[in-house]
Write a protein that holds these residues in place. Sequence first.
Motif, PDB file in Angstrom:
ATOM      1  N   ASN A 108      -3.506  15.528  -0.210  1.00 30.28           N
ATOM      2  CA  ASN A 108      -4.337  14.660   0.619  1.00 30.28           C
ATOM      3  C   ASN A 108      -3.695  13.305   0.853  1.00 30.28           C
ATOM      4  O   ASN A 108      -3.851  12.716   1.929  1.00 30.28           O
ATOM      5  CB  ASN A 108      -5.717  14.495  -0.024  1.00 30.28           C
ATOM      6  CG  ASN A 108      -6.642  15.671   0.251  1.00 30.28           C
ATOM      7  OD1 ASN A 108      -7.128  15.838   1.367  1.00 30.28           O
ATOM      8  ND2 ASN A 108      -6.871  16.493  -0.756  1.00 30.28           N
ATOM      9  N   LEU A 109      -2.945  12.811  -0.148  1.00 29.40           N
ATOM     10  CA  LEU A 109      -2.258  11.525   0.005  1.00 29.40           C
ATOM     11  C   LEU A 109      -0.942  11.653   0.766  1.00 29.40           C
ATOM     12  O   LEU A 109      -0.544  10.731   1.476  1.00 29.40           O
ATOM     13  CB  LEU A 109      -1.975  10.918  -1.376  1.00 29.40           C
ATOM     14  CG  LEU A 109      -3.162  10.341  -2.154  1.00 29.40           C
ATOM     15  CD1 LEU A 109      -2.713   9.905  -3.541  1.00 29.40           C
ATOM     16  CD2 LEU A 109      -3.772   9.158  -1.400  1.00 29.40           C
ATOM     17  N   ALA A 110      -0.299  12.806   0.611  1.00 31.28           N
ATOM     18  CA  ALA A 110       1.034  12.981   1.212  1.00 31.28           C
ATOM     19  C   ALA A 110       1.129  14.343   1.893  1.00 31.28           C
ATOM     20  O   ALA A 110       1.795  15.262   1.395  1.00 31.28           O
ATOM     21  CB  ALA A 110       2.114  12.838   0.140  1.00 31.28           C
ATOM     22  N   PRO A 111       0.443  14.507   3.031  1.00 29.91           N
ATOM     23  CA  PRO A 111       0.486  15.805   3.728  1.00 29.91           C
ATOM     24  C   PRO A 111       1.882  16.215   4.147  1.00 29.91           C
ATOM     25  O   PRO A 111       2.128  17.399   4.408  1.00 29.91           O
ATOM     26  CB  PRO A 111      -0.433  15.580   4.946  1.00 29.91           C
ATOM     27  CG  PRO A 111      -0.577  14.102   5.083  1.00 29.91           C
ATOM     28  CD  PRO A 111      -0.440  13.535   3.714  1.00 29.91           C
ATOM     29  N   GLU A 112       2.804  15.251   4.192  1.00 29.29           N
ATOM     30  CA  GLU A 112       4.175  15.595   4.564  1.00 29.29           C
ATOM     31  C   GLU A 112       4.858  16.464   3.499  1.00 29.29           C
ATOM     32  O   GLU A 112       5.927  17.044   3.741  1.00 29.29           O
ATOM     33  CB  GLU A 112       5.004  14.319   4.792  1.00 29.29           C
ATOM     34  CG  GLU A 112       5.256  13.459   3.553  1.00 29.29           C
ATOM     35  CD  GLU A 112       4.151  12.464   3.272  1.00 29.29           C
ATOM     36  OE1 GLU A 112       4.383  11.560   2.443  1.00 29.29           O
ATOM     37  OE2 GLU A 112       3.070  12.576   3.892  1.00 29.29           O
ATOM     38  N   LEU A 113       4.227  16.591   2.315  1.00 31.99           N
ATOM     39  CA  LEU A 113       4.803  17.395   1.230  1.00 31.99           C
ATOM     40  C   LEU A 113       4.272  18.837   1.233  1.00 31.99           C
ATOM     41  O   LEU A 113       4.612  19.612   0.337  1.00 31.99           O
ATOM     42  CB  LEU A 113       4.499  16.744  -0.123  1.00 31.99           C
ATOM     43  CG  LEU A 113       5.105  15.363  -0.385  1.00 31.99           C
ATOM     44  CD1 LEU A 113       4.693  14.865  -1.760  1.00 31.99           C
ATOM     45  CD2 LEU A 113       6.628  15.411  -0.272  1.00 31.99           C
ATOM     46  N   LYS A 114       3.452  19.185   2.214  1.00 35.56           N
ATOM     47  CA  LYS A 114       2.828  20.516   2.223  1.00 35.56           C
ATOM     48  C   LYS A 114       3.838  21.645   2.110  1.00 35.56           C
ATOM     49  O   LYS A 114       3.646  22.603   1.356  1.00 35.56           O
ATOM     50  CB  LYS A 114       1.992  20.696   3.499  1.00 35.56           C
ATOM     51  CG  LYS A 114       0.648  20.011   3.448  1.00 35.56           C
ATOM     52  CD  LYS A 114      -0.152  20.329   4.703  1.00 35.56           C
ATOM     53  CE  LYS A 114      -1.524  19.665   4.656  1.00 35.56           C
ATOM     54  NZ  LYS A 114      -2.329  19.958   5.859  1.00 35.56           N
ATOM     55  N   GLN A 142       0.825  -1.206   0.000  1.00 41.13           N
ATOM     56  CA  GLN A 142       0.000   0.000   0.000  1.00 41.13           C
ATOM     57  C   GLN A 142       0.859   1.256   0.000  1.00 41.13           C
ATOM     58  O   GLN A 142       0.581   2.216  -0.711  1.00 41.13           O
ATOM     59  CB  GLN A 142      -0.923   0.006   1.226  1.00 41.13           C
ATOM     60  CG  GLN A 142      -2.115  -0.924   1.127  1.00 41.13           C
ATOM     61  CD  GLN A 142      -3.021  -0.795   2.331  1.00 41.13           C
ATOM     62  OE1 GLN A 142      -2.551  -0.609   3.455  1.00 41.13           O
ATOM     63  NE2 GLN A 142      -4.327  -0.904   2.106  1.00 41.13           N
ATOM     64  N   GLU A 143       1.909   1.230   0.815  1.00 40.68           N
ATOM     65  CA  GLU A 143       2.800   2.383   0.895  1.00 40.68           C
ATOM     66  C   GLU A 143       3.506   2.623  -0.437  1.00 40.68           C
ATOM     67  O   GLU A 143       3.649   3.769  -0.890  1.00 40.68           O
ATOM     68  CB  GLU A 143       3.824   2.178   2.017  1.00 40.68           C
ATOM     69  CG  GLU A 143       4.848   3.298   2.169  1.00 40.68           C
ATOM     70  CD  GLU A 143       4.220   4.645   2.451  1.00 40.68           C
ATOM     71  OE1 GLU A 143       4.869   5.665   2.175  1.00 40.68           O
ATOM     72  OE2 GLU A 143       3.067   4.683   2.947  1.00 40.68           O
ATOM     73  N   ALA A 144       3.954   1.546  -1.068  1.00 41.45           N
ATOM     74  CA  ALA A 144       4.617   1.679  -2.368  1.00 41.45           C
ATOM     75  C   ALA A 144       3.642   2.231  -3.409  1.00 41.45           C
ATOM     76  O   ALA A 144       4.011   3.084  -4.231  1.00 41.45           O
ATOM     77  CB  ALA A 144       5.156   0.328  -2.813  1.00 41.45           C
ATOM     78  N   GLY A 145       2.401   1.784  -3.355  1.00 36.17           N
ATOM     79  CA  GLY A 145       1.390   2.273  -4.280  1.00 36.17           C
ATOM     80  C   GLY A 145       1.099   3.752  -4.055  1.00 36.17           C
ATOM     81  O   GLY A 145       0.914   4.515  -5.016  1.00 36.17           O
TER      82      GLY A 145
END
Length: 281
Positions: free
Chosen positions: A52-58, A16-19
């Motif tokens: 939304n999928l990667a909030p760490e990229l904000k 799931q993480e890789a996807g």
Amino acid sequence: MPNSNAKFHCNHRGGQEAGRRELVSRSLQSAQHCLEDQDFGTAYAHYLLVLNLAPELKTSVKETFQFTLFKWAEELDSLARIQDLFNCYEQALELYPNDEVICNSMGEHLFRMGFRDEAAGYFHKAVKLNPDFADAKENFYRVANWLVERWHFIMLNDTKRNFTYLKAIENAVRSGCKSVLDIGTGTGILSMFAKKAGASFVYACELSKTMYELARDVVAANNMEREIKLLHLKSLDIEIPKHIPERVSLVVTETVDAGLFGEGIVESLIHAWEHLLLQPK
């Protein structure tokens, strides 16, 4: 078997993480291609998905996202798709609730469309988030000139008037009026008079968003934010006990000028007498 199950779940989570990472990467690439083609609407949709999928990229995509939002908003504005424009800003502010640049831009759109009171709220928030943000400060002062009537400044500098109000409120509080409602508080001056006179409970309502925010600042500057409850409401909409716990013993107001037709001084006082003011026995 337990070990096999644990290994299965671990592999499943890893897959799931890789996807997720793959989808985020592809969406970022697609967004960049769309920007190069000046397809700002599709680029904006890709950035929404990424954030939304990667909030760490904000933080890393913030400036590009802002640019995309503003360009897409310009297109929506030109097409008169006003609701879509506001929806985009609401989505952006959910992702970046404390972004002064987005708040200021939202205010500019509202101001151009004639929603000056609402625009002032966004400009004010932008200035609160970043007091050195020159564009937001200029915008806030500009809209304030539209919303804060000239007579208000004259009224605040009328020493005789203010002293008369102060003495009248002091006399009422000393005679037993310990709970006070200030209708159309403006800058909050009458509420502060009531509190300084010794009122136990002071409530103030203000319909204008700009004046409500201004009153909050003035009350806070005088260290009374915990002693005066400010309500962004029309007095006719105040409910007991939803907004104030019980009827008050004193109503103060100077809802004059256009307020005679807007807030409705007669209706407000009748409403206060019937529903908010303690009745004489």
